[in-house]
Design a protein around this motif. Sequence first.
Motif, PDB file in Angstrom:
ATOM      1  N   SER A   1      10.146 -24.864 -15.381  1.00 25.56           N
ATOM      2  CA  SER A   1      10.222 -26.324 -15.486  1.00 25.56           C
ATOM      3  C   SER A   1       8.991 -26.837 -16.215  1.00 25.56           C
ATOM      4  O   SER A   1       7.919 -26.206 -16.180  1.00 25.56           O
TER       5      SER A   1
ATOM      6  N   MET B   1       7.135 -30.571 -16.808  1.00 25.38           N
ATOM      7  CA  MET B   1       7.151 -31.991 -16.456  1.00 25.38           C
ATOM      8  C   MET B   1       5.937 -32.686 -17.057  1.00 25.38           C
ATOM      9  O   MET B   1       4.806 -32.458 -16.632  1.00 25.38           O
TER      10      MET B   1
ATOM     11  N   ARG C   1      14.571 -19.985  -7.886  1.00 30.63           N
ATOM     12  CA  ARG C   1      14.883 -21.381  -8.174  1.00 30.63           C
ATOM     13  C   ARG C   1      13.628 -22.230  -7.933  1.00 30.63           C
ATOM     14  O   ARG C   1      12.954 -22.060  -6.918  1.00 30.63           O
ATOM     15  N   ILE C   2      13.330 -23.120  -8.851  1.00 31.88           N
ATOM     16  CA  ILE C   2      12.113 -23.928  -8.735  1.00 31.88           C
ATOM     17  C   ILE C   2      12.386 -25.147  -7.868  1.00 31.88           C
ATOM     18  O   ILE C   2      13.368 -25.859  -8.085  1.00 31.88           O
ATOM     19  N   SER C   3      11.498 -25.357  -6.896  1.00 32.70           N
ATOM     20  CA  SER C   3      11.692 -26.520  -6.028  1.00 32.70           C
ATOM     21  C   SER C   3      11.163 -27.763  -6.734  1.00 32.70           C
ATOM     22  O   SER C   3      11.817 -28.311  -7.600  1.00 32.70           O
ATOM     23  N   SER C   4       9.975 -28.195  -6.403  1.00 36.69           N
ATOM     24  CA  SER C   4       9.485 -29.458  -6.961  1.00 36.69           C
ATOM     25  C   SER C   4       8.852 -29.275  -8.339  1.00 36.69           C
ATOM     26  O   SER C   4       7.963 -28.452  -8.509  1.00 36.69           O
ATOM     27  N   PRO C   5       9.290 -30.060  -9.330  1.00 33.04           N
ATOM     28  CA  PRO C   5       8.630 -30.020 -10.636  1.00 33.04           C
ATOM     29  C   PRO C   5       7.310 -30.790 -10.641  1.00 33.04           C
ATOM     30  O   PRO C   5       6.536 -30.718 -11.579  1.00 33.04           O
ATOM     31  N   ILE C   6       7.085 -31.546  -9.545  1.00 36.96           N
ATOM     32  CA  ILE C   6       5.864 -32.345  -9.430  1.00 36.96           C
ATOM     33  C   ILE C   6       5.030 -31.762  -8.305  1.00 36.96           C
ATOM     34  O   ILE C   6       5.530 -31.537  -7.204  1.00 36.96           O
ATOM     35  N   LEU C   7       3.761 -31.501  -8.586  1.00 40.10           N
ATOM     36  CA  LEU C   7       2.919 -30.797  -7.620  1.00 40.10           C
ATOM     37  C   LEU C   7       1.576 -31.503  -7.515  1.00 40.10           C
ATOM     38  O   LEU C   7       1.183 -32.239  -8.404  1.00 40.10           O
TER      39      LEU C   7
END
Lengths: 186, 356
Positions: A34, A36, A58-64
Amino acid sequence: MTEEIIIAGFGGQGVLSVGKILAYSGIMKDMEVSWMPSYGPEMRGGTANVTVILSDDRISSPILNEFDTAIILNQQSMDKFEPHVKKGGVLLYDSNGITRHPVRTDISVYVVEAAAEAARMASAKTFNMIVLGAFLKLKPIVNLEHVIKGLEKSLPKRHHHTIPMNREAIQRGMEIVKPFEMGVTI
Amino acid sequence: MKEFLLMKGNEAIAEAAIRAGADAYFGYPITPQSEIMEYLMTEKATERTGMVVLQAESELAAINMVYGAAGTGKKVLTSSSSPGISLMQEGISYIAGAELPCVIINVVRAGPGLGTIQPSQADYFQSVKGGGHGDYRLIVLAPSSVQEMADFVPLAFDLAFKYRNPALILSDGVIGQMMEKVELFKPIPRTEQFDQSWVITGKTPDRKANVITSLDLEPLPMEKHNHHLQAKYKKMEDEEVRFEEIMCDDADYIMVAYGSSARICSKALQLARAKGVKVGLLRPITLFPFPKVRIAELAQRVKGMLSVELSAGQMVEDIRLAVNGKIPVEHYGRFGGMVHSPSEVLEAFEKIFIKN
């Protein structure tokens, strides 16, 4: 394996595009990815950053708000993101224009003199590829061939002649990255 | 090997519109969704399939072009972001009243008013409760990945034509602007695949004239028409509910979140599980029809639910209606363009449900 990366610097340094090339390289290795970006007023104000995640799952949050690796290319980004590197994580930066060097001792800090090297190579455009090379030396998540395939995918055909130059820049970045020594003036 | 592309959510929607065999796109630029029309133009949608791509003079014009083209039985779509979608509400109400199929995309930014161009989920009420006047509903799909941005375009068209009703794809600045890997579906030819018996393309002598209107001054037939619409919405509630559950089977608590917030919550979930707290995630994929039956079932066996939205708390009301007082239902979310991080979500969850 999941690698969560923030790349931050000035607009025009190729921050977003190096992130895109890294993401494409991940796809070439059949990974989940991902990308972002910061967008809007932040970018217009001169700073740009992008969060890139490469993972086998599978990628969870694209915002970290915490990163395995922070690639820092200007002072504002150093101030903003140094505190957000995970304990034991990596901070890679170019000291060009940096007035306050990193102070954390619970992370590994590396320096790549990419701006200076790009000037020596007489091509400012290779700057972000030198940075990418340095990162891949520290975190060999994808290899050079994945990156070259990623470049072929992400660059328009008319720019494909620049690929050998990019390859050289990545290799140069791998060579010149070095650990930051606290107290040593660069 | 499958071929994957790296695309922005907005680009994926545009490419999917071309591949879904859309006949026309009418729109007006607004951040954070301008890449949709930009992509349709630069990727030569018209040359590829013959579809019409037109930049209207305003959102009002765009939605009324959609109204007109949809009346001819064509696959039509428009896209905008929050303030632009507000401008379209009159047209959307007319299209719902006239029972026409179309796809509307809202890449939500923060309001109220012109607000900011940063991501938000504060258009939930507008989307699921009818932003325009009258008793109508939209089919509302909430993608939470770039892959779903692509896949929901043909799905939205199918549902729109099945029910002769506008379908709304409710996205936001995060999903619109981020890039992920996408596997694109094979192009569907631009042919008339749906029932065309109601369309207005010129009357032939062998049939009565088709009439498309939302106007009937006689209240009794208007009430009948409204009953017909309500029956249609009831059928959607019976047949079209879609959702995803992540680790709900053994969960003591459930987070409910859609779109970008669901992605952030799935990370918060991992952080909670690492601490031994059993949290699950219910992700509504259709916001209307809302997965209220499943939420009521889960409320029988969990201790509490947390609605996580990039708003001051809107979907939380629908969760509370479904739960009907059985267990505590709370809300957490940053808003006004700020985006909560996974650790902020976990901290809020712990403060509400664990530390008390």
